[in-house]
Design an enzyme around this catalytic site. Sequence first.
Site, PDB file in Angstrom:
ATOM      1  N   ASP A 186       0.859  -1.189   0.000  1.00 13.60           N
ATOM      2  CA  ASP A 186       0.000   0.000   0.000  1.00 13.60           C
ATOM      3  C   ASP A 186       0.891   1.233   0.000  1.00 13.60           C
ATOM      4  O   ASP A 186       1.906   1.272   0.722  1.00 13.60           O
ATOM      5  CB  ASP A 186      -0.897   0.027   1.244  1.00 13.60           C
ATOM      6  CG  ASP A 186      -1.951  -1.070   1.212  1.00 13.60           C
ATOM      7  OD1 ASP A 186      -2.077  -1.746   0.176  1.00 13.60           O
ATOM      8  OD2 ASP A 186      -2.641  -1.247   2.231  1.00 13.60           O
ATOM      9  N   ASP A 211     -15.452  -4.177  -0.478  1.00 11.82           N
ATOM     10  CA  ASP A 211     -14.964  -3.960   0.885  1.00 11.82           C
ATOM     11  C   ASP A 211     -16.183  -3.809   1.788  1.00 11.82           C
ATOM     12  O   ASP A 211     -16.961  -2.866   1.621  1.00 11.82           O
ATOM     13  CB  ASP A 211     -14.098  -2.705   0.950  1.00 11.82           C
ATOM     14  CG  ASP A 211     -12.988  -2.732  -0.099  1.00 11.82           C
ATOM     15  OD1 ASP A 211     -12.433  -3.808  -0.337  1.00 11.82           O
ATOM     16  OD2 ASP A 211     -12.711  -1.670  -0.688  1.00 11.82           O
TER      17      ASP A 211
END
Length: 246
Positions: free
Chosen positions: A8, A130
């Site tokens: 990330d 998500d």
Amino acid sequence: MIIFPAIDIKNGNCVRLTKGDFSTVEKVADSHMDTARSFVEAGATWIHMIDLDGAKLKKPKNSDIFFEVAKNTSLKVQVGGGIRTLENAELYIKGGVSRVILGSVAVENPELVRAAVKEFGAERVAVGIDAKNGLVATNGWLETSEVNFIALAREMGAAGVRYFIFTDIDKDGTLSRPNHVKTKQLQNEVAAFGGNVIASGGIKTINNIITLKKNNIYGAICGKSLYSGTLDLKKAILKGCNGKEK
């Protein structure tokens, strides 16, 4: 099953979050290129990369980093975060990225997803689902919709999507094992139209990889477990059938 080691990116740095909370940001590596090359050495064929700045800004921010990995390693790059238009997706595809992840737009603009699949092909597009308590979160997980994760998968399957990245937000970055129940439920649902689920969030040990594989999950994203040392990437790849697509 394919193992997707993860990086990330926030402010150009390799970081991890806990449960998607930006206040928990933690730098986990000094160099994205050194980290990516270590994944190659371990036998990885794919890498999962998220533009955290892009997710908040609603547009790509760290694209040069993803292009660099795609150009200078053998890894296939899967990128998400801030991809809100066909132009954003095209930017990445033309830059050498193998698969783009569409998240918030799947809820807010499903027709764009349909257009992306038509333009770039089902192999190049994944939808990120998500969820928190079964409801889909959007905009860098800062907002929760009223859309059920299974309902969204069905809609996206009808739009031609064949790759789904499922993250239980309450599990993300916690090393508390994946939500096997919901992940398997989603895989069973999308299998009806040839869909594939990539599990994300909570993976800690090789036993988690074994369970996901037994549940016929297509892929597993591993981030914090690699950086904290609870999971050996090379062993995970071997357990996942050497990264070969089923």
